[in-house]
Design a protein around this motif. Structure first.
Motif, mmCIF file in Angstrom:
data_model
loop_
_atom_site.group_PDB
_atom_site.id
_atom_site.type_symbol
_atom_site.label_atom_id
_atom_site.label_comp_id
_atom_site.label_asym_id
_atom_site.label_seq_id
_atom_site.Cartn_x
_atom_site.Cartn_y
_atom_site.Cartn_z
ATOM 1 N N GLY A 282 40.455 37.967 44.315
ATOM 2 C CA GLY A 282 39.973 38.151 42.948
ATOM 3 C C GLY A 282 40.614 39.343 42.255
ATOM 4 N N ILE A 283 40.716 40.459 42.966
ATOM 5 C CA ILE A 283 41.309 41.662 42.376
ATOM 6 C C ILE A 283 42.808 41.455 42.145
ATOM 7 N N TYR B 69 43.047 35.270 35.121
ATOM 8 C CA TYR B 69 41.665 35.708 34.960
ATOM 9 C C TYR B 69 40.631 34.662 35.372
ATOM 10 N N ALA B 70 40.856 33.423 35.021
ATOM 11 C CA ALA B 70 39.888 32.375 35.397
ATOM 12 C C ALA B 70 39.827 32.216 36.907
ATOM 13 N N GLU B 71 41.004 32.254 37.538
ATOM 14 C CA GLU B 71 41.043 32.160 38.997
ATOM 15 C C GLU B 71 40.392 33.375 39.641
ATOM 16 N N ALA B 72 40.539 34.517 39.001
ATOM 17 C CA ALA B 72 39.931 35.747 39.517
ATOM 18 C C ALA B 72 38.411 35.624 39.537
ATOM 19 N N VAL B 73 37.855 35.082 38.459
ATOM 20 C CA VAL B 73 36.396 34.903 38.391
ATOM 21 C C VAL B 73 35.923 33.976 39.510
ATOM 22 N N ILE C 10 34.540 40.935 37.594
ATOM 23 C CA ILE C 10 34.291 39.677 36.874
ATOM 24 C C ILE C 10 34.149 39.968 35.381
ATOM 25 N N GLY C 11 33.464 41.090 35.081
ATOM 26 C CA GLY C 11 33.346 41.507 33.688
ATOM 27 C C GLY C 11 34.707 41.778 33.064
ATOM 28 N N ASP C 12 35.597 42.423 33.821
ATOM 29 C CA ASP C 12 36.958 42.688 33.321
ATOM 30 C C ASP C 12 37.706 41.381 33.041
ATOM 31 N N ALA C 13 37.530 40.408 33.936
ATOM 32 C CA ALA C 13 38.214 39.124 33.764
ATOM 33 C C ALA C 13 37.714 38.409 32.510
ATOM 34 N N TYR C 14 36.409 38.458 32.277
ATOM 35 C CA TYR C 14 35.864 37.839 31.061
ATOM 36 C C TYR C 14 36.351 38.571 29.808
ATOM 37 N N ALA C 15 36.421 39.898 29.899
ATOM 38 C CA ALA C 15 36.893 40.677 28.755
ATOM 39 C C ALA C 15 38.331 40.300 28.410
#
Length: 260
Positions: A148-149, A157-161, A182-187
């Motif tokens: 994820g990281i 980002y979607a794959e990270a979430v 996850i918050g960073d990925a959504y941002a």
């Protein structure tokens, strides 16, 4: 001088009373013995019925006991000969991926190193393969976090979430960091409300001077960007009141000014 008994006078019948008392006591003893005997008879009857039931169902009972024994032995054998070797194998596979990941984090954070960590190198699996092949092991679970990281840092980002949501751990600090990531990925995907929800959740878990002010600041900045000044002010004030001595608290007055 002669004495005479008055007519109709009767002397106390001590002997008769004693006999009566003895009779009553004998009756009580007999009743007690009878009750006790009844209890023992009931117990004997119950024991006999139990023995009969056991005799009729001994095959079934033996089968249940045998099944429990087999399950217990099977679990022990599974842990010893399958789970433990698999855990060790996964840990060995992950060593190279962890090295690439750490070099990427400590150095230039180059995509190439993160990609090597994800896809593998030197004949070893990457985090993606480890998470899939060793699913159910501690190493496989941890590989979801690393994946994820790494995906977050390579813009996926979607794959990270997806990878970070699979990560489950008793390690509170890692759990907090995963939620914040996850918050960073959504941002990064321009989904500020989802990002805000994750930042707030991360800030409320395991309050400490490291992660709490970090995610409170991100929550405040995200809320401010969304026009939610009251919420942003709440998060910034929490930093000022409780975490002013942290790096996030160094410039918090300016952030409070923007939210007012």
């Amino acid at each position: 001088m002669a004495t005479f008994n008055k007519r109709g006078y009767k002397t106390p019948k001590e002997k008769e009373e004693k006999l009566d008392n003895n009779y009553i006591e004998d009756v009580k003893v007999d009743e007690k013995d009878s009750t006790t005997a009844g209890v023992f008879n009931t117990l004997d009857s119950t024991a006999s019925k139990t023995e009969e039931w056991v005799a009729r169902n001994q095959k079934y009972i033996f089968g249940v006991v045998l099944a429990i024994a087999l399950v217990t032995v099977g679990y022990v054998m599974y842990q010893k000969f399958i789970v433990q070797p698999k855990e060790q194998e996964a840990a060995d596979e992950m060593f190279a991926a962890q090295q690439n990941f750490q070099q990427a984090v400590d150095g230039t954070k180059s995509d190439s190193l993160f990609n090597l960590a994800l896809k593998g190198s030197e004949g070893k699996y990457g985090f993606k393969q480890i998470a899939e092949k060793y699913s159910g092991t501690a190493a496989g679970n941890l590989a979801n976090y690393y994946s994820g990281i790494a995906l977050l840092n390579t813009g996926k980002y979607a794959e990270a979430v997806t990878a970070l949501e699979k990560f489950k751990s008793d390690d509170v600090m890692l759990s907090v960091l995963a939620i914040g990531a996850i918050g960073d990925a959504y941002a990064q995907q321009n989904q500020p409300q989802k990002a805000l929800d994750q930042y707030v959740k991360a800030s409320e878990m395991n309050p400490n001077d490291l992660t709490t002010p970090r995610f409170l600041l991100k929550a405040g900045q995200t809320a401010l960007a969304m026009g939610k000044k009251a919420d942003a002010l709440k998060y910034f004030n929490t930093i000022k009141d409780k975490y002013e001595s942290t790096p996030e608290g160094g410039n918090i007055d300016a952030m409070i000014g923007l939210a007012q």
